[in-house]
Design a protein around this motif. Structure first.
Motif, PDB file in Angstrom:
ATOM      1  N   VAL A 166       0.843  -1.203   0.000  1.00 13.33           N
ATOM      2  CA  VAL A 166       0.000   0.000   0.000  1.00 13.33           C
ATOM      3  C   VAL A 166       0.874   1.247   0.000  1.00 13.33           C
ATOM      4  N   LEU A 167       1.881   1.246   0.843  1.00 16.00           N
ATOM      5  CA  LEU A 167       2.760   2.410   0.949  1.00 16.00           C
ATOM      6  C   LEU A 167       3.488   2.673  -0.363  1.00 16.00           C
ATOM      7  N   GLY A 168       3.921   1.606  -1.029  1.00 17.67           N
ATOM      8  CA  GLY A 168       4.611   1.777  -2.304  1.00 17.67           C
ATOM      9  C   GLY A 168       3.729   2.455  -3.344  1.00 17.67           C
ATOM     10  N   VAL A 169       2.460   2.059  -3.392  1.00 13.24           N
ATOM     11  CA  VAL A 169       1.542   2.683  -4.361  1.00 13.24           C
ATOM     12  C   VAL A 169       1.251   4.130  -3.968  1.00 13.24           C
ATOM     13  N   LEU A 170       1.073   4.385  -2.687  1.00 13.62           N
ATOM     14  CA  LEU A 170       0.815   5.757  -2.241  1.00 13.62           C
ATOM     15  C   LEU A 170       1.971   6.676  -2.635  1.00 13.62           C
TER      16      LEU A 170
END
Length: 204
Positions: A166-170
């Motif tokens: 999730v953090l990578g996409v954000l």
């Protein structure tokens, strides 16, 4: 007789540090993160150069405070997401809140992205960026854990792994948006992220 020089009003250290952080961000917003110096920050804040070094032991300590201010804002965003409802609703709220914060202050986000890339070449700055990212990782992990704590169920992989994805996409979406400034695409991407991530949660 020479008149006595007016004394500068004393500013509490905590307030001075906040002012210097704001000045540093303003310098970097205007000229780029790579241009920041303690002299430029002092000039921006309207204080003697020594005041910067009195408040912060080094430029890196000042930059650490810049990241800390960002983390404080992110904590307010993620820790106040309403956990009512299922995973889809919770994650959709979190993604909208992230997009709102990003689009409200793009120039500060650009500064943080620039500093993060600079950390790839600067070991001392890299440690600061890693510390900031670790806090973001914890915030997302706590959010995902909050879903299971409130609604039951489980994720199809360790929650730390789901949080990292999730953090990578954000972060990647933020970088792309800074170049294209396509709000609709940003929000559609993050809405899809919420749905795809929620599909990894099962109530049983």
């Amino acid at each position: 007789m020479t008149p006595a020089r007016a004394r500068r009003p004393q500013v509490p250290m905590a307030r001075r540090r906040i002012e210097l952080v704001e000045a540093a961000v303003q310098v970097m917003r205007r000229e780029g993160a790579w241009t920041v110096t303690t002299r430029a920050v002092a000039a921006e804040a309207g204080v003697p150069h020594g005041s910067v070094h009195y408040a912060f032991s080094s430029k890196h300590e000042l930059l650490k405070a810049v990241f800390a201010a960002d983390v404080e804002g992110a904590t307010r965003v993620f820790s106040t997401v309403d956990l009512e409802g299922g995973a889809t609703q919770v994650l959709a709220r979190a993604c909208r809140a992230y997009a709102d914060r990003l689009t409200a202050d793009p120039e500060t986000e650009l500064v943080l992205q620039e500093l993060s890339l600079m950390g790839a070449r600067d070991p001392e700055l890299r440690a600061i960026v890693q510390e900031s990212t670790a806090t973001y990782r914890r915030l997302v992990t706590d959010l995902l854990t909050g879903v299971t704590d409130r609604a039951g169920g489980r994720w199809d992989a360790p929650v730390e792994l789901v949080a990292e994805q999730v953090l990578g996409v954000l972060f990647g979406s933020a970088a792309s948006w800074l170049v294209g400034r396509d709000d609709d695409l940003l929000r559609a991407t993050l809405s899809d992220l919420a749905s795809l991530t929620a599909s990894r949660w099962s109530p049983g």
